[in-house]
Scaffold this active site. Structure first.
Site, PDB file in Angstrom:
ATOM      1  N   LYS A 135      21.514  36.113  29.515  1.00 37.54           N
ATOM      2  CA  LYS A 135      21.048  34.920  30.241  1.00 37.54           C
ATOM      3  C   LYS A 135      20.164  35.328  31.430  1.00 37.54           C
ATOM      4  O   LYS A 135      19.076  34.814  31.613  1.00 37.54           O
ATOM      5  CB  LYS A 135      22.244  34.095  30.773  1.00 37.54           C
ATOM      6  CG  LYS A 135      23.227  33.649  29.696  1.00 37.54           C
ATOM      7  CD  LYS A 135      24.354  32.826  30.281  1.00 37.54           C
ATOM      8  CE  LYS A 135      25.304  33.576  31.196  1.00 37.54           C
ATOM      9  NZ  LYS A 135      26.092  34.646  30.548  1.00 37.54           N
TER      10      LYS A 135
ATOM     11  N   ARG B 217      29.450  25.414  32.979  1.00 30.42           N
ATOM     12  CA  ARG B 217      30.375  26.297  32.259  1.00 30.42           C
ATOM     13  C   ARG B 217      31.648  25.587  31.849  1.00 30.42           C
ATOM     14  O   ARG B 217      32.546  26.208  31.286  1.00 30.42           O
ATOM     15  CB  ARG B 217      30.768  27.432  33.184  1.00 30.42           C
ATOM     16  CG  ARG B 217      30.195  28.775  32.791  1.00 30.42           C
ATOM     17  CD  ARG B 217      30.476  29.681  33.943  1.00 30.42           C
ATOM     18  NE  ARG B 217      30.590  31.033  33.559  1.00 30.42           N
ATOM     19  CZ  ARG B 217      29.686  31.959  33.893  1.00 30.42           C
ATOM     20  NH1 ARG B 217      28.609  31.644  34.549  1.00 30.42           N
ATOM     21  NH2 ARG B 217      29.907  33.197  33.565  1.00 30.42           N
TER      22      ARG B 217
ATOM     23  N   ARG C 133      25.443  48.160  32.216  1.00 32.93           N
ATOM     24  CA  ARG C 133      24.554  47.395  33.099  1.00 32.93           C
ATOM     25  C   ARG C 133      24.556  47.921  34.536  1.00 32.93           C
ATOM     26  O   ARG C 133      25.594  48.267  35.088  1.00 32.93           O
ATOM     27  CB  ARG C 133      24.979  45.926  33.117  1.00 32.93           C
ATOM     28  CG  ARG C 133      24.213  45.145  34.187  1.00 32.93           C
ATOM     29  CD  ARG C 133      24.348  43.663  34.088  1.00 32.93           C
ATOM     30  NE  ARG C 133      25.721  43.215  34.059  1.00 32.93           N
ATOM     31  CZ  ARG C 133      26.062  41.970  33.798  1.00 32.93           C
ATOM     32  NH1 ARG C 133      25.143  41.081  33.523  1.00 32.93           N
ATOM     33  NH2 ARG C 133      27.325  41.638  33.781  1.00 32.93           N
TER      34      ARG C 133
ATOM     35  N   ARG D  17      28.603  45.730  38.886  1.00 32.32           N
ATOM     36  CA  ARG D  17      29.490  44.609  39.231  1.00 32.32           C
ATOM     37  C   ARG D  17      30.965  44.960  39.041  1.00 32.32           C
ATOM     38  O   ARG D  17      31.325  45.636  38.086  1.00 32.32           O
ATOM     39  CB  ARG D  17      29.134  43.395  38.359  1.00 32.32           C
ATOM     40  CG  ARG D  17      27.929  42.662  38.904  1.00 32.32           C
ATOM     41  CD  ARG D  17      27.382  41.614  37.978  1.00 32.32           C
ATOM     42  NE  ARG D  17      28.378  40.793  37.303  1.00 32.32           N
ATOM     43  CZ  ARG D  17      28.056  39.776  36.521  1.00 32.32           C
ATOM     44  NH1 ARG D  17      26.789  39.456  36.333  1.00 32.32           N
ATOM     45  NH2 ARG D  17      28.986  39.072  35.914  1.00 32.32           N
TER      46      ARG D  17
ATOM     47  N   ARG E 178      36.832  37.278  30.879  1.00 33.04           N
ATOM     48  CA  ARG E 178      35.583  36.501  30.915  1.00 33.04           C
ATOM     49  C   ARG E 178      35.266  35.910  29.542  1.00 33.04           C
ATOM     50  O   ARG E 178      34.805  34.773  29.437  1.00 33.04           O
ATOM     51  CB  ARG E 178      34.432  37.390  31.404  1.00 33.04           C
ATOM     52  CG  ARG E 178      34.564  37.742  32.878  1.00 33.04           C
ATOM     53  CD  ARG E 178      33.756  38.954  33.267  1.00 33.04           C
ATOM     54  NE  ARG E 178      32.331  38.778  33.139  1.00 33.04           N
ATOM     55  CZ  ARG E 178      31.461  39.784  33.167  1.00 33.04           C
ATOM     56  NH1 ARG E 178      31.887  41.031  33.309  1.00 33.04           N
ATOM     57  NH2 ARG E 178      30.179  39.541  33.054  1.00 33.04           N
TER      58      ARG E 178
HETATM   59  P1  AP5 Z   1      22.331  40.084  31.317  1.00 33.96           P
HETATM   60  O1  AP5 Z   1      21.005  39.460  31.122  1.00 33.96           O
HETATM   61  O2  AP5 Z   1      22.682  40.581  32.658  1.00 33.96           O
HETATM   62  O3  AP5 Z   1      23.474  39.126  30.719  1.00 33.96           O
HETATM   63  P2  AP5 Z   1      24.117  37.780  31.259  1.00 33.96           P
HETATM   64  O4  AP5 Z   1      24.214  36.833  30.104  1.00 33.96           O
HETATM   65  O5  AP5 Z   1      23.378  37.309  32.471  1.00 33.96           O
HETATM   66  O6  AP5 Z   1      25.563  38.296  31.561  1.00 33.96           O
HETATM   67  P3  AP5 Z   1      26.511  38.102  32.840  1.00 33.96           P
HETATM   68  O7  AP5 Z   1      27.518  39.169  32.791  1.00 33.96           O
HETATM   69  O8  AP5 Z   1      25.685  37.951  34.097  1.00 33.96           O
HETATM   70  O9  AP5 Z   1      27.145  36.727  32.490  1.00 33.96           O
HETATM   71  P4  AP5 Z   1      28.393  36.100  33.105  1.00 33.96           P
HETATM   72  O10 AP5 Z   1      28.227  34.736  32.590  1.00 33.96           O
HETATM   73  O11 AP5 Z   1      29.656  36.775  32.821  1.00 33.96           O
HETATM   74  O12 AP5 Z   1      28.187  36.354  34.686  1.00 33.96           O
HETATM   75  P5  AP5 Z   1      27.779  35.399  35.888  1.00 33.96           P
HETATM   76  O13 AP5 Z   1      27.134  36.234  36.907  1.00 33.96           O
HETATM   77  O14 AP5 Z   1      27.076  34.189  35.403  1.00 33.96           O
HETATM   78  O15 AP5 Z   1      22.445  41.273  30.243  1.00 33.96           O
HETATM   79  C1  AP5 Z   1      23.595  42.112  30.208  1.00 33.96           C
HETATM   80  C2  AP5 Z   1      23.157  43.575  29.946  1.00 33.96           C
HETATM   81  O16 AP5 Z   1      22.616  43.653  28.624  1.00 33.96           O
HETATM   82  C3  AP5 Z   1      22.050  44.066  30.888  1.00 33.96           C
HETATM   83  O17 AP5 Z   1      22.278  45.409  31.163  1.00 33.96           O
HETATM   84  C4  AP5 Z   1      20.753  43.859  30.094  1.00 33.96           C
HETATM   85  O18 AP5 Z   1      19.762  44.818  30.471  1.00 33.96           O
HETATM   86  C5  AP5 Z   1      21.234  44.063  28.659  1.00 33.96           C
HETATM   87  N1  AP5 Z   1      20.556  43.175  27.696  1.00 33.96           N
HETATM   88  C6  AP5 Z   1      20.174  41.887  27.878  1.00 33.96           C
HETATM   89  N2  AP5 Z   1      19.605  41.393  26.752  1.00 33.96           N
HETATM   90  C7  AP5 Z   1      19.664  42.390  25.839  1.00 33.96           C
HETATM   91  C8  AP5 Z   1      19.245  42.486  24.465  1.00 33.96           C
HETATM   92  N3  AP5 Z   1      18.657  41.462  23.823  1.00 33.96           N
HETATM   93  N4  AP5 Z   1      19.468  43.669  23.832  1.00 33.96           N
HETATM   94  C9  AP5 Z   1      20.066  44.725  24.482  1.00 33.96           C
HETATM   95  N5  AP5 Z   1      20.466  44.686  25.766  1.00 33.96           N
HETATM   96  C10 AP5 Z   1      20.269  43.533  26.437  1.00 33.96           C
HETATM   97  O19 AP5 Z   1      29.209  34.919  36.425  1.00 33.96           O
HETATM   98  C11 AP5 Z   1      30.091  35.825  37.017  1.00 33.96           C
HETATM   99  C12 AP5 Z   1      31.327  35.100  37.516  1.00 33.96           C
HETATM  100  O20 AP5 Z   1      30.945  34.119  38.490  1.00 33.96           O
HETATM  101  C13 AP5 Z   1      32.142  34.315  36.476  1.00 33.96           C
HETATM  102  O21 AP5 Z   1      33.045  35.136  35.777  1.00 33.96           O
HETATM  103  C14 AP5 Z   1      32.840  33.282  37.374  1.00 33.96           C
HETATM  104  O22 AP5 Z   1      33.923  33.871  38.070  1.00 33.96           O
HETATM  105  C15 AP5 Z   1      31.764  32.944  38.401  1.00 33.96           C
HETATM  106  N6  AP5 Z   1      30.922  31.812  37.970  1.00 33.96           N
HETATM  107  C16 AP5 Z   1      29.565  31.853  37.790  1.00 33.96           C
HETATM  108  N7  AP5 Z   1      29.121  30.652  37.408  1.00 33.96           N
HETATM  109  C17 AP5 Z   1      30.193  29.827  37.325  1.00 33.96           C
HETATM  110  C18 AP5 Z   1      30.364  28.467  36.954  1.00 33.96           C
HETATM  111  N8  AP5 Z   1      29.312  27.704  36.594  1.00 33.96           N
HETATM  112  N9  AP5 Z   1      31.624  27.951  36.977  1.00 33.96           N
HETATM  113  C19 AP5 Z   1      32.687  28.702  37.364  1.00 33.96           C
HETATM  114  N10 AP5 Z   1      32.596  30.019  37.709  1.00 33.96           N
HETATM  115  C20 AP5 Z   1      31.359  30.580  37.702  1.00 33.96           C
HETATM  116 MG    MG Z   2      23.894  37.083  34.503  1.00 30.05          MG
END
Ligand code: AP5
Ligand code: MG
Length: 220
Positions: A13, A88, A127, A161, A172
């Site tokens: 994402k 979410r 990552r 992270r 997660r």
């Molecule tokens: P990356 O692009 O970083 O993936 P991502 O989908 O952004 O993954 P996240 O881990 O950020 O998602 P998340 O939803 O768990 O975390 P968030 O910060 O939103 O890619 C991942 C890796 O793969 C990278 O190294 C990249 O280079 C590589 N990659 C990407 N695409 C690729 C491909 N096609 N092929 C190969 N490699 C690839 O949330 C964190 C926490 O915040 C949650 O757990 C929760 O506690 C809280 N939170 C956030 N939003 C909310 C909400 N709306 N409601 C409640 N709690 C929330």
């Molecule tokens: Mg992310």
């Protein structure tokens, strides 16, 4: 253009949202990044969410909705935005509809990154993120062009992270399955849900998203 990028942790994402931001001049609204900024600032929100986020669980809807409602009303969002990590839960999706209706706006598309959950741990474990601009890299799949230097801002300061480990990843993924996946039918019923193969390489995923956005632009 107002988009949601939807997918489990590690689906890509953030990677795709940054590309869309650069390509179309849209604002990236990444709730995870916003919360991490509060933690770094050690402010009231940061103190409330630090442990919850480190545990891999979702933070309360009310707090997230408050944060997004405040952000989305800023003038820079008028041109459009990409929601990365929000909504979410079903209550968050309903709250977003209400916010947009109040602003006389609507969502153009929800893009689901379809991934093989078994392969996501490898993405998460490899990552690392630029501490200065937030650009995300991977030890194997997406290295900076010059080792140790961020492609986007030139910084040499990277962070890993605290929730990027196998134990927290399990929590997660469960949160995604139980609390986030149920919003997919909500958007399917509205006819705005699209799906792309998130297991393709990063450029191919971007191309697939662009193709969807081109189609939407033609049909509107
Ligand atoms: P990356 O692009 O970083 O993936 P991502 O989908 O952004 O993954 P996240 O881990 O950020 O998602 P998340 O939803 O768990 O975390 P968030 O910060 O939103 O890619 C991942 C890796 O793969 C990278 O190294 C990249 O280079 C590589 N990659 C990407 N695409 C690729 C491909 N096609 N092929 C190969 N490699 C690839 O949330 C964190 C926490 O915040 C949650 O757990 C929760 O506690 C809280 N939170 C956030 N939003 C909310 C909400 N709306 N409601 C409640 N709690 C929330
Ligand atoms: Mg992310």
């Amino acid at each position: 253009m107002r988009l949601i990028l939807l997918g489990p942790p590690g689906a890509g994402k953030g990677t795709q949202a940054r590309r869309l931001m650069q390509k179309y001049g849209l604002v990236q609204l990444a709730t995870g990044d916003m919360l991490r900024a509060h933690i770094a600032a050690d402010d009231d929100i940061g103190k409330r969410v630090k442990e919850i986020m480190a545990s891999g669980q979702l933070v309360p809807d009310q707090l997230i909705v408050f944060m997004i409602a405040e952000r989305i009303s800023h003038p820079d969002c008028e041109k459009g935005f990409i929601l990365d990590g929000f909504p979410r839960t079903v209550p968050q999706a309903e709250a977003l509809d209400k916010m947009l209706a109040d602003l006389d706006q609507k969502l153009d598309a929800v893009i689901k990154l379809k991934v093989d959950e078994g392969k996501l741990l490898k993405r998460i474990e490899g990552r690392f993120t630029c501490a200065d601009c937030g650009a995300s890299y991977h030890q194997e799949f997406h290295k900076p062009k010059v080792e140790g230097i961020c492609d986007e801002c030139g910084s040499d300061h990277f962070v890993v992270r605290p929730d990027d480990n196998p134990e927290k990843m399990k929590v997660r993924l469960t949160a995604f399955r139980e609390q986030t996946a149920p919003i997919l039918p909500y958007y399917e019923a509205k006819g705005i849900l699209h799906s792309v193969d998130g297991m393709a390489d990063i450029d191919a995923v971007s191309d697939a998203i662009d193709a969807i956005l081109d189609k939407i632009a033609i049909s509107t």
